[in-house]
Design a protein around this motif. Structure first.
Motif, PDB file in Angstrom:
ATOM      1  N   PRO A 165      69.346   9.311  23.190  1.00 31.36           N
ATOM      2  CA  PRO A 165      70.709   8.820  22.966  1.00 31.36           C
ATOM      3  C   PRO A 165      70.755   7.592  22.065  1.00 31.36           C
ATOM      4  CG  PRO A 165      70.390   9.354  25.278  1.00 31.36           C
ATOM      5  CD  PRO A 165      69.034   9.421  24.634  1.00 31.36           C
ATOM      6  N   MET A 166      71.825   7.503  21.287  1.00 37.19           N
ATOM      7  CA  MET A 166      72.037   6.365  20.394  1.00 37.19           C
ATOM      8  C   MET A 166      73.436   5.795  20.592  1.00 37.19           C
ATOM      9  SD  MET A 166      70.319   7.673  16.805  1.00 37.19           S
ATOM     10  CE  MET A 166      70.827   9.396  16.983  1.00 37.19           C
ATOM     11  N   LEU A 167      73.534   4.481  20.524  1.00 33.89           N
ATOM     12  CA  LEU A 167      74.813   3.782  20.620  1.00 33.89           C
ATOM     13  C   LEU A 167      75.011   2.934  19.370  1.00 33.89           C
ATOM     14  CD1 LEU A 167      77.352   2.778  22.188  1.00 33.89           C
ATOM     15  CD2 LEU A 167      75.887   0.965  23.136  1.00 33.89           C
ATOM     16  N   PHE A 168      76.138   3.162  18.686  1.00 35.43           N
ATOM     17  CA  PHE A 168      76.506   2.377  17.521  1.00 35.43           C
ATOM     18  C   PHE A 168      77.640   1.437  17.918  1.00 35.43           C
ATOM     19  CE2 PHE A 168      74.641   6.249  15.977  1.00 35.43           C
ATOM     20  CZ  PHE A 168      73.960   5.917  14.819  1.00 35.43           C
ATOM     21  N   LEU A 169      77.382   0.143  17.906  1.00 31.54           N
ATOM     22  CA  LEU A 169      78.390  -0.875  18.169  1.00 31.54           C
ATOM     23  C   LEU A 169      78.766  -1.474  16.822  1.00 31.54           C
ATOM     24  CD1 LEU A 169      76.479  -2.407  21.178  1.00 31.54           C
ATOM     25  CD2 LEU A 169      78.642  -1.173  21.354  1.00 31.54           C
ATOM     26  N   GLN A 170      79.991  -1.229  16.380  1.00 31.30           N
ATOM     27  CA  GLN A 170      80.368  -1.572  15.000  1.00 31.30           C
ATOM     28  C   GLN A 170      81.750  -2.204  14.922  1.00 31.30           C
ATOM     29  OE1 GLN A 170      76.904   0.307  13.254  1.00 31.30           O
ATOM     30  NE2 GLN A 170      78.519  -0.803  12.189  1.00 31.30           N
ATOM     31  N   GLY A 171      81.894  -3.163  14.009  1.00 23.16           N
ATOM     32  CA  GLY A 171      83.198  -3.730  13.713  1.00 23.16           C
ATOM     33  C   GLY A 171      83.943  -2.865  12.713  1.00 23.16           C
ATOM     34  N   THR A 172      85.261  -2.806  12.825  1.00 24.84           N
ATOM     35  CA  THR A 172      86.043  -1.964  11.912  1.00 24.84           C
ATOM     36  C   THR A 172      86.122  -2.558  10.512  1.00 24.84           C
ATOM     37  OG1 THR A 172      88.126  -3.018  12.587  1.00 24.84           O
ATOM     38  CG2 THR A 172      87.438  -1.044  13.811  1.00 24.84           C
ATOM     39  N   PHE A 198      84.969  -2.165  17.330  1.00 26.21           N
ATOM     40  CA  PHE A 198      85.575  -3.440  17.693  1.00 26.21           C
ATOM     41  C   PHE A 198      86.540  -3.836  16.586  1.00 26.21           C
ATOM     42  CE2 PHE A 198      81.604  -2.975  19.831  1.00 26.21           C
ATOM     43  CZ  PHE A 198      81.893  -3.385  21.127  1.00 26.21           C
ATOM     44  N   ALA A 199      87.817  -3.778  16.899  1.00 27.27           N
ATOM     45  CA  ALA A 199      88.871  -3.973  15.912  1.00 27.27           C
ATOM     46  C   ALA A 199      88.762  -5.337  15.231  1.00 27.27           C
ATOM     47  CB  ALA A 199      90.241  -3.838  16.574  1.00 27.27           C
ATOM     48  N   HIS A 206      82.316 -11.122  13.666  1.00 23.90           N
ATOM     49  CA  HIS A 206      83.278 -12.221  13.532  1.00 23.90           C
ATOM     50  C   HIS A 206      84.664 -11.635  13.331  1.00 23.90           C
ATOM     51  CE1 HIS A 206      85.329 -15.808  12.143  1.00 23.90           C
ATOM     52  NE2 HIS A 206      85.630 -15.200  11.015  1.00 23.90           N
ATOM     53  N   VAL A 207      85.663 -12.242  13.983  1.00 28.67           N
ATOM     54  CA  VAL A 207      87.046 -11.797  13.815  1.00 28.67           C
ATOM     55  C   VAL A 207      87.881 -12.943  13.255  1.00 28.67           C
ATOM     56  CG1 VAL A 207      87.074  -9.985  15.567  1.00 28.67           C
ATOM     57  CG2 VAL A 207      87.493 -12.338  16.248  1.00 28.67           C
ATOM     58  N   PRO A 208      88.842 -12.650  12.359  1.00 28.77           N
ATOM     59  CA  PRO A 208      89.694 -13.702  11.802  1.00 28.77           C
ATOM     60  C   PRO A 208      90.541 -14.374  12.878  1.00 28.77           C
ATOM     61  CG  PRO A 208      89.878 -11.655  10.546  1.00 28.77           C
ATOM     62  CD  PRO A 208      89.164 -11.322  11.805  1.00 28.77           C
ATOM     63  N   ALA A 209      90.862 -15.636  12.658  1.00 31.51           N
ATOM     64  CA  ALA A 209      91.665 -16.390  13.625  1.00 31.51           C
ATOM     65  C   ALA A 209      93.033 -15.757  13.839  1.00 31.51           C
ATOM     66  CB  ALA A 209      91.805 -17.835  13.151  1.00 31.51           C
ATOM     67  N   ARG A 210      93.554 -15.097  12.790  1.00 31.15           N
ATOM     68  CA  ARG A 210      94.898 -14.503  12.894  1.00 31.15           C
ATOM     69  C   ARG A 210      94.983 -13.418  13.962  1.00 31.15           C
ATOM     70  NH1 ARG A 210      94.109  -9.671  10.598  1.00 31.15           N
ATOM     71  NH2 ARG A 210      92.604  -9.466   8.875  1.00 31.15           N
ATOM     72  N   GLY A 220      81.453 -10.648  24.204  1.00 34.22           N
ATOM     73  CA  GLY A 220      81.502 -10.255  25.604  1.00 34.22           C
ATOM     74  C   GLY A 220      81.842  -8.783  25.765  1.00 34.22           C
ATOM     75  N   ASP A 221      82.812  -8.311  24.974  1.00 36.94           N
ATOM     76  CA  ASP A 221      83.165  -6.890  25.019  1.00 36.94           C
ATOM     77  C   ASP A 221      81.994  -6.027  24.561  1.00 36.94           C
ATOM     78  OD1 ASP A 221      85.691  -7.587  25.864  1.00 36.94           O
ATOM     79  OD2 ASP A 221      86.643  -7.331  23.895  1.00 36.94           O
ATOM     80  N   LEU A 222      81.283  -6.501  23.545  1.00 37.97           N
ATOM     81  CA  LEU A 222      80.119  -5.774  23.037  1.00 37.97           C
ATOM     82  C   LEU A 222      79.054  -5.648  24.131  1.00 37.97           C
ATOM     83  CD1 LEU A 222      78.373  -6.303  19.629  1.00 37.97           C
ATOM     84  CD2 LEU A 222      77.044  -6.473  21.720  1.00 37.97           C
ATOM     85  N   CYS A 223      78.777  -6.743  24.825  1.00 37.46           N
ATOM     86  CA  CYS A 223      77.749  -6.711  25.872  1.00 37.46           C
ATOM     87  C   CYS A 223      78.195  -5.872  27.069  1.00 37.46           C
ATOM     88  CB  CYS A 223      77.401  -8.130  26.297  1.00 37.46           C
ATOM     89  SG  CYS A 223      76.466  -9.044  25.033  1.00 37.46           S
ATOM     90  N   ASP A 224      79.489  -5.881  27.369  1.00 44.74           N
ATOM     91  CA  ASP A 224      80.002  -5.001  28.425  1.00 44.74           C
ATOM     92  C   ASP A 224      79.762  -3.539  28.060  1.00 44.74           C
ATOM     93  OD1 ASP A 224      80.907  -6.989  30.134  1.00 44.74           O
ATOM     94  OD2 ASP A 224      82.969  -6.942  29.383  1.00 44.74           O
ATOM     95  N   ALA A 225      80.085  -3.184  26.812  1.00 36.94           N
ATOM     96  CA  ALA A 225      79.919  -1.802  26.356  1.00 36.94           C
ATOM     97  C   ALA A 225      78.455  -1.401  26.353  1.00 36.94           C
ATOM     98  CB  ALA A 225      80.519  -1.642  24.963  1.00 36.94           C
TER      99      ALA A 225
END
Length: 234
Positions: A165-172, A198-199, A206-210, A220-225
């Motif tokens: 099995p493989m898991l891809f954790l990726q930002g949009t 991850f939207a 990294h996610v923009p401040a907006r 945290g969401d990444l580690c939960d997943a």
């Protein structure tokens, strides 16, 4: 293995590990083992920063809080302070040596391997070439599918040879993994591959401040997943 505790992250005692293997591999690693560990993630760093990068350290600490042990380790070029990544053969030998070191240190725990960007890709190449002993699955923290601005699936061709099995954790917003190409890769791999998006996150998560969210929330969401997926694999 040395018994001296060298640092503490969020209450997690970090233990130094010496890793040796074929092709004259001699690198350092850091093992974090929670008291109730149920698995160990052998975690390779990305091309531009080593195992002590804040993102790597934070992921290890958060997985420790979720009862997942981690073995972070250096690639030889990073150990030497060089900027150019090792050739694939040497990088893959390092992955194999790190997995063997984790198995010796924690013989009763199932192993998951992978890592950030370059480290994850070298791990998957090693697994495709010859299965990593004891490894139940591969988890990628931002798989580098192609160079920025040059969408392609060429770097995923070897994944057909991975039989676990493989898991891809990726930002949009990951510039190294155009979403359409990435989803096509996952579909081609079938039920053995899982994609978690991850939207608004980029290749560094990294996610923009907006967005109103912080990088720590994404992590945290990444580690939960990741922890949830590991439970399903083991």
């Amino acid at each position: 293995m040395p018994s001296t505790l060298v640092s503490t992250l969020a209450g997690a005692p970090a233990e130094p590990v010496s890793i040796e293997g074929d092709h004259d591999v001699r690198v350092s690693g850091v093992l974090l083992t929670p008291p109730r560990a149920r698995a160990c993630y052998v975690l390779a760093h990305g091309a531009g920063a080593g195992m002590k990068h804040p993102f790597m350290a934070a992921v290890a600490a958060e997985l420790w809080q979720r009862d997942i042990a981690t073995l972070r380790y250096q690639f030889p070029y990073m150990e030497r302070g060089a900027k150019r990544p090792d050739p694939p053969q040497l990088a893959q030998a390092t992955v194999r040596a790190a997995v063997a070191a984790a198995a010796r240190a924690l013989p009763k725990l199932p192993l998951i391997a992978g890592g950030k960007s370059f480290g994850g890709r070298m791990t998957s190449q090693a697994q495709a070439r010859e299965p990593l002993p004891g490894v139940r699955g591969l988890a990628f923290l931002g798989f580098p599918l192609h160079p920025a601005g040059k969408p392609s699936r060429d770097r995923a061709r070897h994944l057909d040879g991975v039989r676990i099995p493989m898991l891809f954790l990726q930002g949009t917003r990951d510039a190294l993994a155009e979403l359409g190409e990435l989803e096509a890769v996952r579909k081609a791999l079938g039920d053995g591959a899982t994609l978690k998006l991850f939207a608004d996150a980029d290749h560094s998560f990294h996610v923009p401040a907006r967005t109103g969210r912080r990088d720590a929330q994404i992590r945290g969401d990444l580690c939960d997943a990741l922890a949830s997926w590991i439970d399903g694999v083991i």
